[in-house]
Design a protein around this motif. Structure first.
Motif, PDB file in Angstrom:
ATOM      1  N   MET A 130       0.818  -1.207   0.000  1.00 27.57           N
ATOM      2  CA  MET A 130       0.000   0.000   0.000  1.00 27.57           C
ATOM      3  C   MET A 130       0.854   1.261   0.000  1.00 27.57           C
ATOM      4  O   MET A 130       0.574   2.215  -0.730  1.00 27.57           O
ATOM      5  CB  MET A 130      -0.953   0.019   1.192  1.00 27.57           C
ATOM      6  CG  MET A 130      -1.886   1.227   1.162  1.00 27.57           C
ATOM      7  SD  MET A 130      -3.090   1.244   2.478  1.00 27.57           S
ATOM      8  CE  MET A 130      -4.183  -0.028   1.905  1.00 27.57           C
ATOM      9  N   VAL A 131       1.903   1.276   0.796  1.00 31.78           N
ATOM     10  CA  VAL A 131       2.786   2.448   0.842  1.00 31.78           C
ATOM     11  C   VAL A 131       3.458   2.649  -0.520  1.00 31.78           C
ATOM     12  O   VAL A 131       3.564   3.777  -1.013  1.00 31.78           O
ATOM     13  CB  VAL A 131       3.822   2.314   1.976  1.00 31.78           C
ATOM     14  CG1 VAL A 131       4.925   3.348   1.857  1.00 31.78           C
ATOM     15  CG2 VAL A 131       3.137   2.414   3.331  1.00 31.78           C
ATOM     16  N   CYS A 132       3.879   1.565  -1.144  1.00 32.36           N
ATOM     17  CA  CYS A 132       4.514   1.668  -2.465  1.00 32.36           C
ATOM     18  C   CYS A 132       3.509   2.125  -3.521  1.00 32.36           C
ATOM     19  O   CYS A 132       3.856   2.901  -4.419  1.00 32.36           O
ATOM     20  CB  CYS A 132       5.154   0.342  -2.854  1.00 32.36           C
ATOM     21  SG  CYS A 132       6.593  -0.050  -1.832  1.00 32.36           S
ATOM     22  N   TYR A 133       2.271   1.678  -3.426  1.00 26.54           N
ATOM     23  CA  TYR A 133       1.215   2.108  -4.346  1.00 26.54           C
ATOM     24  C   TYR A 133       0.954   3.604  -4.168  1.00 26.54           C
ATOM     25  O   TYR A 133       0.864   4.366  -5.135  1.00 26.54           O
ATOM     26  CB  TYR A 133      -0.052   1.300  -4.086  1.00 26.54           C
ATOM     27  CG  TYR A 133      -1.143   1.426  -5.127  1.00 26.54           C
ATOM     28  CD1 TYR A 133      -0.995   2.192  -6.276  1.00 26.54           C
ATOM     29  CD2 TYR A 133      -2.341   0.773  -4.963  1.00 26.54           C
ATOM     30  CE1 TYR A 133      -2.004   2.289  -7.218  1.00 26.54           C
ATOM     31  CE2 TYR A 133      -3.357   0.854  -5.898  1.00 26.54           C
ATOM     32  CZ  TYR A 133      -3.180   1.624  -7.018  1.00 26.54           C
ATOM     33  OH  TYR A 133      -4.181   1.715  -7.943  1.00 26.54           O
ATOM     34  N   ILE A 134       0.887   4.050  -2.922  1.00 26.42           N
ATOM     35  CA  ILE A 134       0.675   5.476  -2.650  1.00 26.42           C
ATOM     36  C   ILE A 134       1.861   6.293  -3.144  1.00 26.42           C
ATOM     37  O   ILE A 134       1.687   7.399  -3.665  1.00 26.42           O
ATOM     38  CB  ILE A 134       0.386   5.702  -1.151  1.00 26.42           C
ATOM     39  CG1 ILE A 134      -0.977   5.085  -0.805  1.00 26.42           C
ATOM     40  CG2 ILE A 134       0.429   7.176  -0.789  1.00 26.42           C
ATOM     41  CD1 ILE A 134      -1.276   5.020   0.680  1.00 26.42           C
ATOM     42  N   PHE A 135       3.074   5.761  -3.036  1.00 25.15           N
ATOM     43  CA  PHE A 135       4.249   6.443  -3.582  1.00 25.15           C
ATOM     44  C   PHE A 135       4.111   6.612  -5.095  1.00 25.15           C
ATOM     45  O   PHE A 135       4.374   7.686  -5.636  1.00 25.15           O
ATOM     46  CB  PHE A 135       5.529   5.671  -3.246  1.00 25.15           C
ATOM     47  CG  PHE A 135       6.755   6.265  -3.887  1.00 25.15           C
ATOM     48  CD1 PHE A 135       7.359   7.386  -3.351  1.00 25.15           C
ATOM     49  CD2 PHE A 135       7.284   5.717  -5.048  1.00 25.15           C
ATOM     50  CE1 PHE A 135       8.476   7.956  -3.958  1.00 25.15           C
ATOM     51  CE2 PHE A 135       8.396   6.267  -5.655  1.00 25.15           C
ATOM     52  CZ  PHE A 135       8.998   7.392  -5.110  1.00 25.15           C
ATOM     53  N   GLY A 136       3.692   5.546  -5.787  1.00 20.58           N
ATOM     54  CA  GLY A 136       3.474   5.629  -7.231  1.00 20.58           C
ATOM     55  C   GLY A 136       2.412   6.656  -7.581  1.00 20.58           C
ATOM     56  O   GLY A 136       2.549   7.414  -8.548  1.00 20.58           O
ATOM     57  N   GLN A 137       1.342   6.707  -6.783  1.00 19.04           N
ATOM     58  CA  GLN A 137       0.306   7.705  -7.002  1.00 19.04           C
ATOM     59  C   GLN A 137       0.847   9.115  -6.778  1.00 19.04           C
ATOM     60  O   GLN A 137       0.456  10.058  -7.474  1.00 19.04           O
ATOM     61  CB  GLN A 137      -0.884   7.461  -6.068  1.00 19.04           C
ATOM     62  CG  GLN A 137      -1.699   6.251  -6.427  1.00 19.04           C
ATOM     63  CD  GLN A 137      -2.832   6.024  -5.441  1.00 19.04           C
ATOM     64  OE1 GLN A 137      -2.670   6.186  -4.235  1.00 19.04           O
ATOM     65  NE2 GLN A 137      -3.976   5.635  -5.966  1.00 19.04           N
ATOM     66  N   GLY A 138       1.731   9.275  -5.816  1.00 21.92           N
ATOM     67  CA  GLY A 138       2.342  10.585  -5.554  1.00 21.92           C
ATOM     68  C   GLY A 138       3.186  11.055  -6.727  1.00 21.92           C
ATOM     69  O   GLY A 138       3.154  12.237  -7.099  1.00 21.92           O
ATOM     70  N   CYS A 139       3.943  10.141  -7.310  1.00 27.43           N
ATOM     71  CA  CYS A 139       4.731  10.486  -8.505  1.00 27.43           C
ATOM     72  C   CYS A 139       3.805  10.921  -9.638  1.00 27.43           C
ATOM     73  O   CYS A 139       4.066  11.896 -10.340  1.00 27.43           O
ATOM     74  CB  CYS A 139       5.573   9.290  -8.957  1.00 27.43           C
ATOM     75  SG  CYS A 139       6.838   8.778  -7.797  1.00 27.43           S
ATOM     76  N   SER A 140       2.717  10.193  -9.780  1.00 23.01           N
ATOM     77  CA  SER A 140       1.723  10.493 -10.803  1.00 23.01           C
ATOM     78  C   SER A 140       1.052  11.838 -10.535  1.00 23.01           C
ATOM     79  O   SER A 140       0.757  12.594 -11.469  1.00 23.01           O
ATOM     80  CB  SER A 140       0.681   9.377 -10.837  1.00 23.01           C
ATOM     81  OG  SER A 140      -0.369   9.688 -11.693  1.00 23.01           O
ATOM     82  N   PHE A 141       0.804  12.160  -9.277  1.00 23.36           N
ATOM     83  CA  PHE A 141       0.163  13.421  -8.910  1.00 23.36           C
ATOM     84  C   PHE A 141       0.949  14.608  -9.459  1.00 23.36           C
ATOM     85  O   PHE A 141       0.380  15.531 -10.044  1.00 23.36           O
ATOM     86  CB  PHE A 141       0.039  13.533  -7.387  1.00 23.36           C
ATOM     87  CG  PHE A 141      -0.425  14.879  -6.917  1.00 23.36           C
ATOM     88  CD1 PHE A 141      -1.775  15.185  -6.889  1.00 23.36           C
ATOM     89  CD2 PHE A 141       0.485  15.850  -6.523  1.00 23.36           C
ATOM     90  CE1 PHE A 141      -2.211  16.434  -6.466  1.00 23.36           C
ATOM     91  CE2 PHE A 141       0.062  17.097  -6.102  1.00 23.36           C
ATOM     92  CZ  PHE A 141      -1.287  17.390  -6.067  1.00 23.36           C
ATOM     93  N   VAL A 142       2.254  14.579  -9.278  1.00 20.66           N
ATOM     94  CA  VAL A 142       3.099  15.695  -9.711  1.00 20.66           C
ATOM     95  C   VAL A 142       3.049  15.848 -11.233  1.00 20.66           C
ATOM     96  O   VAL A 142       2.809  16.949 -11.753  1.00 20.66           O
ATOM     97  CB  VAL A 142       4.557  15.504  -9.235  1.00 20.66           C
ATOM     98  CG1 VAL A 142       5.476  16.557  -9.816  1.00 20.66           C
ATOM     99  CG2 VAL A 142       4.617  15.513  -7.710  1.00 20.66           C
TER     100      VAL A 142
END
Length: 167
Positions: A130-142
């Protein structure tokens, strides 16, 4: 990029609105990812693409209406094409960020896989995934914020050139 150009891209009103919209999309993705894993008995990594597609539909509607004040642009078709292009790129960013960070965390850094039960739930959640998925989403957010602000919801002439190429 000059200071004036930066302030046009990173203004507080748009950034906060986009954060709230993207946060809603991220929650939709996380919930649909969990449901897809359960329903189809697939891994978290395999659930990223279908859950991203579920969030994509909601993302366009919410982004158009609330994030960049484009509800009266009268260019919905154009914005949908551009949104889909940005979203396709963003899907790769999300997948690469999630899978890459998971691989680095578990293989190079040697962290264990942590699981925990949700309060009032029966399902165990893999916290590492989950933390890694949220990290990927954060990269995508930017990348999404910058591309939607400067490309999707802005008239750039790209859509007209694309229509000429297709015909």
């Amino acid at each position: 990029m000059t200071q004036v150009e930066k302030s046009k891209i990173f203004n507080a009103k748009d950034l906060i609105a986009y954060f709230l919209v993207a946060g809603t999309g991220a929650v939709i993705q996380l919930v649909s990812s969990s449901l897809i894993q359960d329903w189809f008995d697939i891994s978290w990594s395999d659930s990223i693409v279908p859950s991203y597609l579920v969030g994509l539909v909601w993302g366009f509607i919410l982004t158009k209406l609330f994030a960049f004040d484009a509800r009266r642009s009268n260019q919905t078709r154009r914005e949908m094409v551009k949104f889909f292009m940005v979203a396709t790129f963003s899907l790769f960013v999300t997948k690469l960020g999630a899978d890459g960070s998971y691989y680095i965390v578990t293989h190079y850094l040697g962290y264990d896989i942590y699981e925990a039960k949700l309060p009032f739930g029966k399902k165990e959640v893999n916290i590492t995934e989950m933390v890694c998925y949220i990290f990927g989403q954060g990269c995508s957010f930017v990348s999404n914020y910058i591309l939607h602000k400067t490309f999707t919801f802005k008239s750039t002439g790209f859509y007209n050139r694309l229509k000429v190429l297709i015909r």
